[in-house]
Design an enzyme around this catalytic site. Structure first.
Site, PDB file in Angstrom:
ATOM      1  N   ARG A   1     -69.180  26.324 -58.655  1.00  0.00           N
ATOM      2  CA  ARG A   1     -69.811  25.576 -59.728  1.00  0.00           C
ATOM      3  C   ARG A   1     -70.803  26.515 -60.421  1.00  0.00           C
ATOM      4  O   ARG A   1     -71.005  27.649 -59.966  1.00  0.00           O
ATOM      5  CB  ARG A   1     -70.504  24.326 -59.204  1.00  0.00           C
ATOM      6  CG  ARG A   1     -71.661  24.622 -58.292  1.00  0.00           C
ATOM      7  CD  ARG A   1     -72.301  23.333 -57.801  1.00  0.00           C
ATOM      8  NE  ARG A   1     -73.501  23.638 -57.044  1.00  0.00           N
ATOM      9  CZ  ARG A   1     -74.194  22.741 -56.356  1.00  0.00           C
ATOM     10  NH1 ARG A   1     -73.806  21.477 -56.337  1.00  0.00           N
ATOM     11  NH2 ARG A   1     -75.270  23.084 -55.710  1.00  0.00           N
TER      12      ARG A   1
ATOM     13  N   ASN B   1     -77.276  19.850 -63.940  1.00  0.00           N
ATOM     14  CA  ASN B   1     -77.692  19.746 -62.546  1.00  0.00           C
ATOM     15  C   ASN B   1     -78.385  21.028 -62.128  1.00  0.00           C
ATOM     16  O   ASN B   1     -77.792  22.110 -62.219  1.00  0.00           O
ATOM     17  CB  ASN B   1     -76.467  19.538 -61.638  1.00  0.00           C
ATOM     18  CG  ASN B   1     -76.866  19.207 -60.209  1.00  0.00           C
ATOM     19  OD1 ASN B   1     -77.426  18.146 -59.945  1.00  0.00           O
ATOM     20  ND2 ASN B   1     -76.596  20.122 -59.294  1.00  0.00           N
ATOM     21  N   GLU B   2     -79.627  20.899 -61.745  1.00  0.00           N
ATOM     22  CA  GLU B   2     -80.368  22.031 -61.168  1.00  0.00           C
ATOM     23  C   GLU B   2     -80.180  23.324 -61.970  1.00  0.00           C
ATOM     24  O   GLU B   2     -79.600  24.298 -61.479  1.00  0.00           O
ATOM     25  CB  GLU B   2     -79.959  22.248 -59.719  1.00  0.00           C
ATOM     26  CG  GLU B   2     -80.310  21.079 -58.839  1.00  0.00           C
ATOM     27  CD  GLU B   2     -79.891  21.274 -57.394  1.00  0.00           C
ATOM     28  OE1 GLU B   2     -79.073  22.158 -57.120  1.00  0.00           O
ATOM     29  OE2 GLU B   2     -80.391  20.524 -56.553  1.00  0.00           O
TER      30      GLU B   2
ATOM     31  N   GLU C   1     -82.747  13.610 -55.321  1.00  0.00           N
ATOM     32  CA  GLU C   1     -81.878  13.929 -54.178  1.00  0.00           C
ATOM     33  C   GLU C   1     -82.717  14.324 -52.983  1.00  0.00           C
ATOM     34  O   GLU C   1     -83.697  15.070 -53.117  1.00  0.00           O
ATOM     35  CB  GLU C   1     -80.987  15.144 -54.474  1.00  0.00           C
ATOM     36  CG  GLU C   1     -79.946  14.959 -55.534  1.00  0.00           C
ATOM     37  CD  GLU C   1     -79.115  16.236 -55.708  1.00  0.00           C
ATOM     38  OE1 GLU C   1     -79.076  17.075 -54.787  1.00  0.00           O
ATOM     39  OE2 GLU C   1     -78.518  16.391 -56.782  1.00  0.00           O
TER      40      GLU C   1
ATOM     41  N   PHE D   1     -68.979  18.755 -45.799  1.00  0.00           N
ATOM     42  CA  PHE D   1     -69.756  18.422 -44.606  1.00  0.00           C
ATOM     43  C   PHE D   1     -71.239  18.206 -44.906  1.00  0.00           C
ATOM     44  O   PHE D   1     -72.061  18.128 -44.002  1.00  0.00           O
ATOM     45  CB  PHE D   1     -69.562  19.484 -43.522  1.00  0.00           C
ATOM     46  CG  PHE D   1     -68.170  19.445 -42.958  1.00  0.00           C
ATOM     47  CD1 PHE D   1     -67.722  18.324 -42.267  1.00  0.00           C
ATOM     48  CD2 PHE D   1     -67.286  20.495 -43.164  1.00  0.00           C
ATOM     49  CE1 PHE D   1     -66.423  18.253 -41.773  1.00  0.00           C
ATOM     50  CE2 PHE D   1     -65.995  20.439 -42.674  1.00  0.00           C
ATOM     51  CZ  PHE D   1     -65.554  19.318 -41.981  1.00  0.00           C
TER      52      PHE D   1
END
Ligand code: GLA
Length: 698
Positions: A110, A148-149, A307, A357
């Site tokens: 990403r 995002n960020e 978050e 995960f």
């Protein structure tokens, strides 16, 4: 049903595009069960929303918003621009990022774009525009979450050209501008003089040490360049939905790419992602460290925790775990310090992909799990805390926070770089946390006058404006504690001449002639100095420390001489034996302490407590048991809520009266909080009416 305007926002990132309809139905039921009222949607959905250039498919997102809306869940709608689709990569290879050493990256992860590439910027703004047009007026839409960020830096030719434009804005175009740039970067050193603008490049990989002034401007440039990209999306959105607040999620604590003071002026509300940097007990001050910064960046107003993690935290060098039972206490830790939300990455653990995960509210093992039970307990707890929304957390003490100093310290060849800005500031913040003193963060050039005490920690770079602000602050009666290395350089990353702390030597009544970094693991003993014991000195030389009466220093030491200051502690051994280590000076109506080494925890705690006492600042409640965190939020009309977080293994008793909101039980002068538990007390004299309408624009 429209989303509830009031109450704590509770939920997380929701990625239904990774699942099928059967799971969506289960999500609806589980979200109801957990009390979820907010979902962040679409963060990485670009390839689904625009499968080919210019061809949009909004069907699944329409359905998702309808479904969430029916369930009374408000939507934080993201623009998916942090992950361009493969078609974009192949159509615009020049918009792919290039690393410092010239490697061009490919898609497959990403954040694979250069945020200065025109094709990327145009595609991102188009996508924001299309989304805003489509969902303007949607009843579920509560907030926009752009990108995002932000934080991906690139060294490509687009970046080079944008950098030159930025430099010309700062130094002026043409020959005069170039001369100013040569001066600002000190290019007389190592034959770096530029004779035309085309020669100016990003600080790409070099043979050895690079020019630190060049690197500092590149950091400033990227923060501004990304901010320009954010503003393009924000403005496109505002054209369609002027009433809906726009934010982006700042990644704390490790990303140092953005000047968050500048960014916070452009968002409607500050939102942060916060993943703990430490496990176990050290995670508690870490939460306060993130939360206090978020609140300060948002000008003291309530902010959004966008978050956090339900259990595991993936760090670069390993995986941290959160102990069972900690989800509520951690979440209330953020609420105590001004968050109006409790949100997670993510709602349901992904079945595949790079972060499959990563923990979630619904783990792979399903809802019949400890994690989901804790999520449900948390949901029902935060539902009882809605009345605190909109209230604020006053502070009398502030730590300076400055992106310039952090960026400057990131350079190889700078002696303090070994020490690390973040670690220094975090350590001093933790000392205040241990003392129960709630603190803000402040920009060095900002208005410091509302604080009784300022900590200038890691303040390696101090601009002329910052030096002037600190000088005025102390002269007018303020108190400041500066730690080692303060004021070594100016805003161009040039050494301050004449000794440190440069323009502030007279304020501190000292002059640092040399610095002497200590080897890793090396300590230097301290003893108290020649001044009469008072305030900080009395605290520093408390009998609690049997070694020297003064503790010891690590990391750094300095060869300083006093020019008017009192000596509170001296080096007891080594090459600096007998010389001042900690000093205190009266300047105007105020007091300025200087600490030339990293004091051990005990000595630092005593010094800070002494400085706070002298400044008239103190903990929220005096005499709280160690490990019990107490913070107060204030609402309109004199209402207040006391947050008590018991991080210890023993029950804690606090003198307080009111109604405990989680249990509904009254407390009459005595509030008992079980080991590891939290309490939120509406204090007597406070009413139950809600005090705010939730996160958003003023
Ligand atoms: C960040 C991102 C999320 C996810 C989490 C977990 O905060 O915003 O997309 O990657 O980290 O690592």
């Amino acid at each position: 049903m429209t989303p509830e305007a009031r109450g704590v926002w509770f939920g997380g990132d929701y990625n239904p595009e990774q699942w099928d309809e059967k799971v969506w139905a289960a999500d609806d039921a589980l979200m109801r069960q957990a009390g979820v009222n907010t979902a962040t949607v679409g963060v990485f959905s670009w390839s689904v929303l625009e499968p080919d250039e210019g061809r949009y498919e909004f069907g699944w997102l329409d359905g998702t918003l309808e479904r969430l809306s029916r369930n009374g869940i408000r939507v934080v709608l993201a623009t998916p621009t942090a992950s361009p689709p493969p078609w974009f990569t192949l159509a615009h290879p020049d918009a792919m990022p290039v690393t410092r050493d010239g490697t061009r990256l490919w898609h497959g992860s990403r954040d694979t774009y250069c945020a200065a590439a025109p094709a990327y910027r145009a595609a991102a703004a188009r996508m924001a525009d299309a989304l805003a047009q489509r969902y303007a007026g949607h009843p579920a839409l509560a907030m926009w979450h752009v990108h995002n960020e932000y934080g991906t830096v690139c060294w490509c030719d687009h970046a080079a050209s944008a950098f030159r434009g930025w430099l010309q804005g700062r130094y002026g175009a043409g020959g005069d501008g170039l001369a100013a740039l040569n001066g600002a970067w000190g290019t007389a050193f190592w034959s770096q003089r530029y004779s035309s603008w085309e020669q100016v490049l990003p600080p790409r990989a070099t043979q050895w040490l690079a020019n630190p002034s060049h690197a500092l401007d590149y950091s400033r440039f990227w923060s501004d360049e990304m901010l320009a990209g954010f503003c393009e999306q924000r403005d496109a959105i505002r054209r369609h939905t002027p009433e809906v607040p726009v934010t982006t999620n700042f990644m704390l604590p490790h990303y140092q790419v953005l000047d968050l003071w500048a960014w916070s002026r452009e968002v409607d509300v500050v939102a942060i992602d916060h993943y703990l940097g430490s496990a176990g007990h050290d995670g508690h001050p870490d939460i306060a460290f993130g939360a206090d910064r978020a609140r300060s960046f948002n000008g003291g107003r309530p902010w959004i925790l966008m978050e956090q993690s339900t259990s595991l935290i993936y760090q670069r060098d390993g995986i941290l775990t959160k102990e069972p039972g900690r989800m509520l206490r951690d979440s209330v830790g953020y609420l105590a310090r001004g968050s109006d939300s409790v949100m997670f990455f993510q709602w349901r653990a992904s079945p595949a992909g790079a972060e499959m995960f990563h923990p979630a509210m619904v783990p792979h093992a399903g809802p019949d799990t400890r994690i989901f039970r804790e999520v449900c307990e948390l949901g029902s707890a935060v539902a009882r805390l809605g009345e605190v929304v909109g209230s604020t957390v006053p502070a009398e003490v502030a730590l300076l926070w400055d992106a310039d100093s952090w960026w400057a310290l990131e350079n190889r060849g700078i002696p303090l770089a070994e020490v690390g800005y973040l670690d220094l500031v975090r350590a001093d913040h933790a000392a205040l946390w241990r003392a129960g003193v709630v603190c803000d963060f402040a920009h060095p050039d900002g208005d410091l006058s509302r604080y009784r005490l300022i900590f200038a920690t890691g303040a390696y770079l101090i601009s002329d404006e910052g030096a002037w602000a600190l000088r005025q602050y102390v002269a007018a009666g303020g108190h400041v504690v500066m730690s080692f290395g303060g004021g070594m350089v100016d805003s161009q990353h040039h050494a301050r001449l004449g000794g440190c702390p440069g323009a502030l030597c007279d304020v501190f009544g000292i002059r640092v002639e040399e610095f002497r970094p200590l080897a890793r693991g090396e300590t230097v003993a301290l003893t108290y100095g020649v001044a009469p014991l008072a305030y900080g000195a009395a605290a520093l030389t408390g009998e609690a420390d049997p070694i020297t009466g003064g503790g010891h220093g690590t990391l750094w030491s300095e060869d300083l001489r006093t020019e008017g200051a009192d000596v509170l502690a001296s080096y007891a051994a080594g090459p600096l034996a007998g010389q001042p280590a900690v000093t205190r000076n009266s300047f105007g109506a105020g007091t300025a302490w200087y600490v030339s080494t990293q004091l051990d925890e005990g000595a630092r705690d005593r010094l800070f407590a002494g400085a706070a006492a002298r400044a008239g600042a103190g903990p929220v409640i005096a005499g709280a048991p160690p490990g019990v965190e107490i913070v107060r939020r204030h609402g309109d009309g004199g209402r207040s809520w006391l947050f008590v977080l018991n991080h210890t293994k023993a029950a804690a008793v606090v003198e307080a009266s009111g109604v405990e909101l989680l249990s509904g039980q009254p407390a009459d002068g005595r509030l008992e909080v079980a080991p590891g538990a939290v309490a939120v007390l509406r204090e007597h004299g406070s009413s139950a009416a809600a005090s705010g309408t939730g996160p958003g624009r003023d």
